[in-house]
Design a protein around this motif. Structure first.
Motif, PDB file in Angstrom:
ATOM      1  N   GLY A 110       0.804  -1.216   0.000  1.00 53.61           N
ATOM      2  CA  GLY A 110       0.000   0.000   0.000  1.00 53.61           C
ATOM      3  C   GLY A 110       0.839   1.269   0.000  1.00 53.61           C
ATOM      4  N   GLN A 111       2.104   1.156  -0.374  1.00 54.01           N
ATOM      5  CA  GLN A 111       3.008   2.301  -0.365  1.00 54.01           C
ATOM      6  C   GLN A 111       3.285   2.843  -1.766  1.00 54.01           C
ATOM      7  OE1 GLN A 111       5.929   0.019   2.050  1.00 54.01           O
ATOM      8  NE2 GLN A 111       5.949   1.811   3.396  1.00 54.01           N
ATOM      9  N   SER A 112       2.674   2.230  -2.758  1.00 54.49           N
ATOM     10  CA  SER A 112       2.785   2.702  -4.132  1.00 54.49           C
ATOM     11  C   SER A 112       1.426   2.570  -4.798  1.00 54.49           C
ATOM     12  CB  SER A 112       3.817   1.886  -4.919  1.00 54.49           C
ATOM     13  OG  SER A 112       3.725   2.157  -6.304  1.00 54.49           O
ATOM     14  N   ALA A 113       1.111   3.538  -5.651  1.00 53.20           N
ATOM     15  CA  ALA A 113      -0.161   3.505  -6.380  1.00 53.20           C
ATOM     16  C   ALA A 113      -0.046   2.715  -7.673  1.00 53.20           C
ATOM     17  CB  ALA A 113      -0.623   4.928  -6.688  1.00 53.20           C
ATOM     18  N   SER A 114       1.061   2.035  -7.870  1.00 55.16           N
ATOM     19  CA  SER A 114       1.284   1.307  -9.113  1.00 55.16           C
ATOM     20  C   SER A 114       0.236   0.221  -9.337  1.00 55.16           C
ATOM     21  CB  SER A 114       2.678   0.662  -9.096  1.00 55.16           C
ATOM     22  OG  SER A 114       2.880  -0.113 -10.260  1.00 55.16           O
ATOM     23  N   LYS A 115      -0.313   0.212 -10.545  1.00 54.42           N
ATOM     24  CA  LYS A 115      -1.238  -0.846 -10.966  1.00 54.42           C
ATOM     25  C   LYS A 115      -0.557  -1.809 -11.927  1.00 54.42           C
ATOM     26  CE  LYS A 115      -4.630   1.103  -8.711  1.00 54.42           C
ATOM     27  NZ  LYS A 115      -5.095   0.510  -7.431  1.00 54.42           N
ATOM     28  N   ASP A 116       0.593  -1.408 -12.410  1.00 52.08           N
ATOM     29  CA  ASP A 116       1.360  -2.215 -13.355  1.00 52.08           C
ATOM     30  C   ASP A 116       2.836  -2.087 -12.992  1.00 52.08           C
ATOM     31  OD1 ASP A 116       2.635  -3.431 -15.474  1.00 52.08           O
ATOM     32  OD2 ASP A 116       1.360  -2.529 -17.018  1.00 52.08           O
ATOM     33  N   PRO A 117       3.294  -2.898 -12.031  1.00 52.52           N
ATOM     34  CA  PRO A 117       4.682  -2.777 -11.565  1.00 52.52           C
ATOM     35  C   PRO A 117       5.731  -2.887 -12.664  1.00 52.52           C
ATOM     36  CG  PRO A 117       3.428  -4.093 -10.028  1.00 52.52           C
ATOM     37  CD  PRO A 117       2.538  -3.873 -11.222  1.00 52.52           C
ATOM     38  N   ALA A 118       5.497  -3.715 -13.660  1.00 57.39           N
ATOM     39  CA  ALA A 118       6.478  -3.859 -14.735  1.00 57.39           C
ATOM     40  C   ALA A 118       6.625  -2.562 -15.525  1.00 57.39           C
ATOM     41  CB  ALA A 118       6.087  -5.005 -15.661  1.00 57.39           C
TER      42      ALA A 118
ATOM     43  N   LEU B 229      10.919   3.784 -14.088  1.00 56.29           N
ATOM     44  CA  LEU B 229      11.924   4.049 -13.063  1.00 56.29           C
ATOM     45  C   LEU B 229      13.320   3.759 -13.602  1.00 56.29           C
ATOM     46  CD1 LEU B 229      12.747   4.764 -10.193  1.00 56.29           C
ATOM     47  CD2 LEU B 229      12.169   2.415  -9.504  1.00 56.29           C
ATOM     48  N   TRP B 230      13.473   2.663 -14.348  1.00 54.96           N
ATOM     49  CA  TRP B 230      14.767   2.323 -14.927  1.00 54.96           C
ATOM     50  C   TRP B 230      15.223   3.426 -15.890  1.00 54.96           C
ATOM     51  CZ3 TRP B 230      16.137  -3.281 -16.834  1.00 54.96           C
ATOM     52  CH2 TRP B 230      17.519  -3.360 -17.017  1.00 54.96           C
ATOM     53  N   VAL B 231      14.274   3.929 -16.708  1.00 51.88           N
ATOM     54  CA  VAL B 231      14.612   5.022 -17.623  1.00 51.88           C
ATOM     55  C   VAL B 231      15.115   6.228 -16.833  1.00 51.88           C
ATOM     56  CG1 VAL B 231      13.643   6.709 -19.224  1.00 51.88           C
ATOM     57  CG2 VAL B 231      13.044   4.293 -19.466  1.00 51.88           C
ATOM     58  N   GLY B 232      14.422   6.541 -15.737  1.00 57.71           N
ATOM     59  CA  GLY B 232      14.829   7.677 -14.922  1.00 57.71           C
ATOM     60  C   GLY B 232      16.202   7.487 -14.300  1.00 57.71           C
ATOM     61  N   LEU B 233      16.462   6.318 -13.763  1.00 53.92           N
ATOM     62  CA  LEU B 233      17.757   6.044 -13.146  1.00 53.92           C
ATOM     63  C   LEU B 233      18.880   6.055 -14.188  1.00 53.92           C
ATOM     64  CD1 LEU B 233      16.748   3.123 -10.736  1.00 53.92           C
ATOM     65  CD2 LEU B 233      17.339   5.477 -10.081  1.00 53.92           C
ATOM     66  N   HIS B 234      18.598   5.459 -15.335  1.00 50.40           N
ATOM     67  CA  HIS B 234      19.610   5.422 -16.394  1.00 50.40           C
ATOM     68  C   HIS B 234      19.929   6.836 -16.873  1.00 50.40           C
ATOM     69  CE1 HIS B 234      21.943   4.026 -19.774  1.00 50.40           C
ATOM     70  NE2 HIS B 234      21.152   4.661 -20.622  1.00 50.40           N
ATOM     71  N   GLY B 235      18.891   7.626 -17.078  1.00 49.09           N
ATOM     72  CA  GLY B 235      19.109   9.000 -17.517  1.00 49.09           C
ATOM     73  C   GLY B 235      19.909   9.799 -16.502  1.00 49.09           C
ATOM     74  N   PHE B 236      19.590   9.627 -15.235  1.00 54.04           N
ATOM     75  CA  PHE B 236      20.303  10.345 -14.185  1.00 54.04           C
ATOM     76  C   PHE B 236      21.759   9.893 -14.127  1.00 54.04           C
ATOM     77  CE2 PHE B 236      20.746  11.169  -9.374  1.00 54.04           C
ATOM     78  CZ  PHE B 236      21.210  12.458  -9.598  1.00 54.04           C
ATOM     79  N   ALA B 237      21.972   8.580 -14.247  1.00 52.87           N
ATOM     80  CA  ALA B 237      23.332   8.049 -14.210  1.00 52.87           C
ATOM     81  C   ALA B 237      24.172   8.612 -15.356  1.00 52.87           C
ATOM     82  CB  ALA B 237      23.304   6.523 -14.290  1.00 52.87           C
TER      83      ALA B 237
ATOM     84  N   ASP C 122      10.500   8.445  -6.011  1.00 52.82           N
ATOM     85  CA  ASP C 122       9.141   8.637  -5.487  1.00 52.82           C
ATOM     86  C   ASP C 122       8.118   8.816  -6.601  1.00 52.82           C
ATOM     87  OD1 ASP C 122      10.476   8.517  -3.104  1.00 52.82           O
ATOM     88  OD2 ASP C 122       9.802  10.457  -2.368  1.00 52.82           O
ATOM     89  N   ARG C 123       8.461   9.633  -7.589  1.00 52.49           N
ATOM     90  CA  ARG C 123       7.487   9.930  -8.641  1.00 52.49           C
ATOM     91  C   ARG C 123       7.326   8.783  -9.627  1.00 52.49           C
ATOM     92  NH1 ARG C 123       8.658  16.338 -10.153  1.00 52.49           N
ATOM     93  NH2 ARG C 123       8.163  17.172  -8.064  1.00 52.49           N
ATOM     94  N   LEU C 124       8.448   8.182 -10.044  1.00 55.00           N
ATOM     95  CA  LEU C 124       8.332   7.149 -11.063  1.00 55.00           C
ATOM     96  C   LEU C 124       7.838   5.823 -10.508  1.00 55.00           C
ATOM     97  CD1 LEU C 124      11.518   7.961 -13.164  1.00 55.00           C
ATOM     98  CD2 LEU C 124       9.135   8.560 -13.614  1.00 55.00           C
ATOM     99  N   ALA C 125       8.072   5.584  -9.220  1.00 58.54           N
ATOM    100  CA  ALA C 125       7.534   4.376  -8.588  1.00 58.54           C
ATOM    101  C   ALA C 125       6.158   4.637  -7.985  1.00 58.54           C
ATOM    102  CB  ALA C 125       8.497   3.864  -7.521  1.00 58.54           C
TER     103      ALA C 125
END
Length: 208
Positions: free
Chosen positions: A158-166, A172-180, A201-204
């Protein structure tokens, strides 16, 4: 018989060991230089073998770098799983996984870039060696699976509003990769404090 660097020839049946040594040599070259430093001649010299010996295990430079990427993703997956196994709630574990991802990218920039195709051409490798297609398709999926599991755990708690974790883990991976990548390419940019937390927080889709 020994090579020019004094390395003894592999005994019969030790071909798998030589293959690993070639991959390790290419990885060291990446870690100590750039993608351009990884040539067949340089890899052979680093491994202490003659260049023709490589062809018993790899068709070309791209095939070596694909193997480097496979090993790198396996290492990254191990680090992410180790981070996800730490104490704390689902959100803390997700953040630990994301922090481990960025740490890997920062510590091993050359290796990290190779994971995503720097200096090797996946279509070219598959064209030359068609049986590599299945391996290329699976490249990185184990590491990605750790992110999916972490986001799914947050949703289940109940800590994420995600309906499609994949799908959300992909974002989230795109965000982390871009930041890296940007953190390295634009090191002088005044990155705001708390950007890492904002990305996660936002992407997850984390929520109180």
């Amino acid at each position: 018989m020994t090579t020019s660097k004094g390395r003894e020839r592999n005994k019969r049946g030790e071909g798998a060991q030589l293959r690993e040594e070639i991959v390790a040599a290419a990885t060291r070259l990446l870690d100590g230089g750039t993608e351009q430093s990884v040539t067949l001649r340089a890899v052979a010299r680093e491994a202490g073998i003659t260049a023709p010996s490589i062809y018993s295990h790899f068709a070309d430079r791209e095939s070596i770098l694909l193997a480097v990427a496979q090993h790198g993703f396996a290492e990254l997956e191990g680090l992410l799983r180790e981070a996800s196994a730490g104490s704390g709630d689902a959100v803390e574990q997700l953040r630990a996984v994301c922090a481990a991802y960025l740490d890997f990218a920062e510590r091993w920039p050359g290796r990290y870039r190779t994971l995503f195709g720097a200096a090797w051409d996946a279509p070219k490798s598959v064209e030359r060696v068609p049986e590599l297609a299945a391996e290329v398709d699976l490249l990185g999926m184990g590491a990605f699976g750790v992110l999916v599991e972490a986001v799914a755990d947050c949703a289940a708690a109940g800590q994420s509003a995600s309906k499609d974790p994949a799908a959300d883990a992909a974002a989230l991976w795109v965000g982390l990769h871009g930041f890296a990548q940007l953190r390295t390419a634009a090191s002088l940019f005044p990155w705001p404090d708390g950007l890492f937390a904002t990305i996660v927080d936002r992407l997850a889709l984390l929520q109180d």
